[in-house]
Design a protein around this motif. Sequence first.
Motif, PDB file in Angstrom:
ATOM      1  N   THR A  50       0.798  -1.230   0.000  1.00 52.00           N
ATOM      2  CA  THR A  50       0.000   0.000   0.000  1.00 52.00           C
ATOM      3  C   THR A  50       0.829   1.277   0.000  1.00 52.00           C
ATOM      4  N   SER A  51       2.135   1.174   0.198  1.00 49.38           N
ATOM      5  CA  SER A  51       2.947   2.396   0.261  1.00 49.38           C
ATOM      6  C   SER A  51       3.013   3.084  -1.094  1.00 49.38           C
ATOM      7  N   TRP A  52       3.099   2.299  -2.159  1.00 54.32           N
ATOM      8  CA  TRP A  52       3.179   2.899  -3.492  1.00 54.32           C
ATOM      9  C   TRP A  52       1.896   3.640  -3.822  1.00 54.32           C
ATOM     10  N   ALA A  53       0.748   3.124  -3.381  1.00 56.43           N
ATOM     11  CA  ALA A  53      -0.524   3.798  -3.644  1.00 56.43           C
ATOM     12  C   ALA A  53      -0.600   5.133  -2.918  1.00 56.43           C
ATOM     13  N   ALA A  54      -0.075   5.199  -1.687  1.00 56.20           N
ATOM     14  CA  ALA A  54      -0.066   6.458  -0.943  1.00 56.20           C
ATOM     15  C   ALA A  54       0.839   7.487  -1.621  1.00 56.20           C
ATOM     16  N   LEU A  55       2.003   7.052  -2.093  1.00 53.03           N
ATOM     17  CA  LEU A  55       2.904   7.979  -2.790  1.00 53.03           C
ATOM     18  C   LEU A  55       2.290   8.475  -4.095  1.00 53.03           C
ATOM     19  N   LEU A  56       1.684   7.576  -4.839  1.00 54.77           N
ATOM     20  CA  LEU A  56       1.063   7.967  -6.105  1.00 54.77           C
ATOM     21  C   LEU A  56      -0.091   8.930  -5.879  1.00 54.77           C
ATOM     22  N   LEU A  57      -0.888   8.670  -4.850  1.00 54.53           N
ATOM     23  CA  LEU A  57      -2.000   9.564  -4.555  1.00 54.53           C
ATOM     24  C   LEU A  57      -1.503  10.929  -4.093  1.00 54.53           C
ATOM     25  N   SER A  58      -0.403  10.981  -3.374  1.00 53.23           N
ATOM     26  CA  SER A  58       0.176  12.264  -2.968  1.00 53.23           C
ATOM     27  C   SER A  58       0.610  13.083  -4.184  1.00 53.23           C
ATOM     28  N   LEU A  59       1.263  12.423  -5.147  1.00 53.95           N
ATOM     29  CA  LEU A  59       1.682  13.124  -6.361  1.00 53.95           C
ATOM     30  C   LEU A  59       0.480  13.628  -7.153  1.00 53.95           C
ATOM     31  N   VAL A  60      -0.561  12.810  -7.257  1.00 48.17           N
ATOM     32  CA  VAL A  60      -1.772  13.226  -7.971  1.00 48.17           C
ATOM     33  C   VAL A  60      -2.413  14.420  -7.288  1.00 48.17           C
ATOM     34  N   HIS A  61      -2.440  14.405  -5.954  1.00 46.89           N
ATOM     35  CA  HIS A  61      -3.053  15.511  -5.214  1.00 46.89           C
ATOM     36  C   HIS A  61      -2.285  16.813  -5.424  1.00 46.89           C
ATOM     37  N   VAL A  62      -0.956  16.761  -5.322  1.00 48.84           N
ATOM     38  CA  VAL A  62      -0.144  17.970  -5.522  1.00 48.84           C
ATOM     39  C   VAL A  62      -0.300  18.485  -6.946  1.00 48.84           C
ATOM     40  N   ALA A  63      -0.293  17.578  -7.926  1.00 52.53           N
ATOM     41  CA  ALA A  63      -0.459  18.000  -9.313  1.00 52.53           C
ATOM     42  C   ALA A  63      -1.839  18.621  -9.545  1.00 52.53           C
ATOM     43  N   PHE A  64      -2.875  18.065  -8.902  1.00 54.74           N
ATOM     44  CA  PHE A  64      -4.215  18.621  -9.052  1.00 54.74           C
ATOM     45  C   PHE A  64      -4.298  20.044  -8.497  1.00 54.74           C
ATOM     46  N   VAL A  65      -3.712  20.283  -7.333  1.00 56.04           N
ATOM     47  CA  VAL A  65      -3.754  21.628  -6.744  1.00 56.04           C
ATOM     48  C   VAL A  65      -2.982  22.612  -7.609  1.00 56.04           C
ATOM     49  N   CYS A  66      -1.814  22.211  -8.103  1.00 61.18           N
ATOM     50  CA  CYS A  66      -1.027  23.119  -8.944  1.00 61.18           C
ATOM     51  C   CYS A  66      -1.772  23.468 -10.231  1.00 61.18           C
ATOM     52  N   LEU A  67      -2.351  22.461 -10.895  1.00 59.43           N
ATOM     53  CA  LEU A  67      -3.098  22.730 -12.121  1.00 59.43           C
ATOM     54  C   LEU A  67      -4.343  23.564 -11.855  1.00 59.43           C
ATOM     55  N   SER A  68      -4.971  23.351 -10.703  1.00 54.84           N
ATOM     56  CA  SER A  68      -6.159  24.139 -10.370  1.00 54.84           C
ATOM     57  C   SER A  68      -5.803  25.606 -10.156  1.00 54.84           C
ATOM     58  N   VAL A  69      -4.676  25.854  -9.496  1.00 57.78           N
ATOM     59  CA  VAL A  69      -4.244  27.244  -9.278  1.00 57.78           C
ATOM     60  C   VAL A  69      -3.920  27.912 -10.615  1.00 57.78           C
ATOM     61  N   VAL A  70      -3.196  27.192 -11.495  1.00 56.56           N
ATOM     62  CA  VAL A  70      -2.869  27.752 -12.809  1.00 56.56           C
ATOM     63  C   VAL A  70      -4.127  28.026 -13.616  1.00 56.56           C
ATOM     64  N   LEU A  71      -5.067  27.079 -13.579  1.00 50.83           N
ATOM     65  CA  LEU A  71      -6.312  27.252 -14.341  1.00 50.83           C
ATOM     66  C   LEU A  71      -7.125  28.422 -13.814  1.00 50.83           C
ATOM     67  N   ALA A  72      -7.220  28.534 -12.500  1.00 50.16           N
ATOM     68  CA  ALA A  72      -8.007  29.633 -11.927  1.00 50.16           C
ATOM     69  C   ALA A  72      -7.372  30.989 -12.195  1.00 50.16           C
ATOM     70  N   VAL A  73      -6.042  31.049 -12.131  1.00 50.22           N
ATOM     71  CA  VAL A  73      -5.368  32.335 -12.339  1.00 50.22           C
ATOM     72  C   VAL A  73      -5.477  32.786 -13.790  1.00 50.22           C
ATOM     73  N   PHE A  74      -5.220  31.863 -14.724  1.00 44.81           N
ATOM     74  CA  PHE A  74      -5.197  32.247 -16.138  1.00 44.81           C
ATOM     75  C   PHE A  74      -6.594  32.367 -16.739  1.00 44.81           C
ATOM     76  N   CYS A  75      -7.558  31.632 -16.202  1.00 48.07           N
ATOM     77  CA  CYS A  75      -8.887  31.621 -16.818  1.00 48.07           C
ATOM     78  C   CYS A  75      -9.910  32.460 -16.074  1.00 48.07           C
ATOM     79  N   SER A  76      -9.645  32.839 -14.837  1.00 43.48           N
ATOM     80  CA  SER A  76     -10.630  33.618 -14.074  1.00 43.48           C
ATOM     81  C   SER A  76     -10.086  34.956 -13.597  1.00 43.48           C
TER      82      SER A  76
END
Length: 270
Positions: A50-76
């Motif tokens: 289960t450790s690999w799943a936790a690491l992968l989910l952490s990377l997905v979460h960080v990438a989601f927040v970064c893309l959301s900030v970029v999308l909100a700044v450039f599009c709104s």
Amino acid sequence: MDSKEPPTHINNSSMEITQSLDEDPLIDGPLISPDILDKAIKREFQQLPTSWAALLLSLVHVAFVCLSVVLAVFCSILQSHQDQCRDYLSNLPSSPVIVFAKVCLWLLLMAFERYVQRHHVAARGRGYLQFYRATRNLRSLPVYIHSAGNAAVLMVLAAEPLLKGVKHLSVSLLLGILVLELLSVPCLLLYSVRVQNFNRERPEPDVSQEERSHGYPSNTHPLSTETGFRDGSNLEDVVEKQADLIEYLKQHNTQLSKRILSLTSQQMRE
């Protein structure tokens, strides 16, 4: 004449006991070597995948927040890139896209929590009760954080008509919630580290460790086993720990009985 009767009864009873011992197949059968029995009973250590799943989910979460900030700044927030954002998002506002992606991330967290729970319940059945209890909060805390974030996002969306007086306030609040949800990433990373340490150490079940500490007490292995209620201890935790221990011992005794019968029948055939 009377003095000769007691020896007769003693001889008869001794003959009956000897005959019963000769007829008992368990006593007359071959003895099982303790080394063979220990090897048959001892299970191989099973790692938690289960450790690999936790690491992968952490990377997905960080990438989601970064893309959301970029999308909100450039599009709104920025006005110069709104035409390009409409082309990429099919004329959809950025906020619904971010909320939809957040729901998908929450579903991934729920699937991760169920996946991890299944493996930890199996580890608890193998006797690792303390590790199950030590990682319980780390497994569930990310889901609680994101569930609270979902409630906060619903409140922002419901109050969006009232927030139109302040420019970009609803988008800023949405981004603030996403950033606060990053608190779940340290929980996932700490959980991954604990699982990796557990797999690397390959410990024995809690019962075996306690028996060894009782047999060989020392300064490095103190006798810290809590077998009953003590002043200042949590009664609920004690009862839960004893219930888990009883369940494990029942399963262990069942397996032990099956192994003994199997080895006995093998040696009888030999």
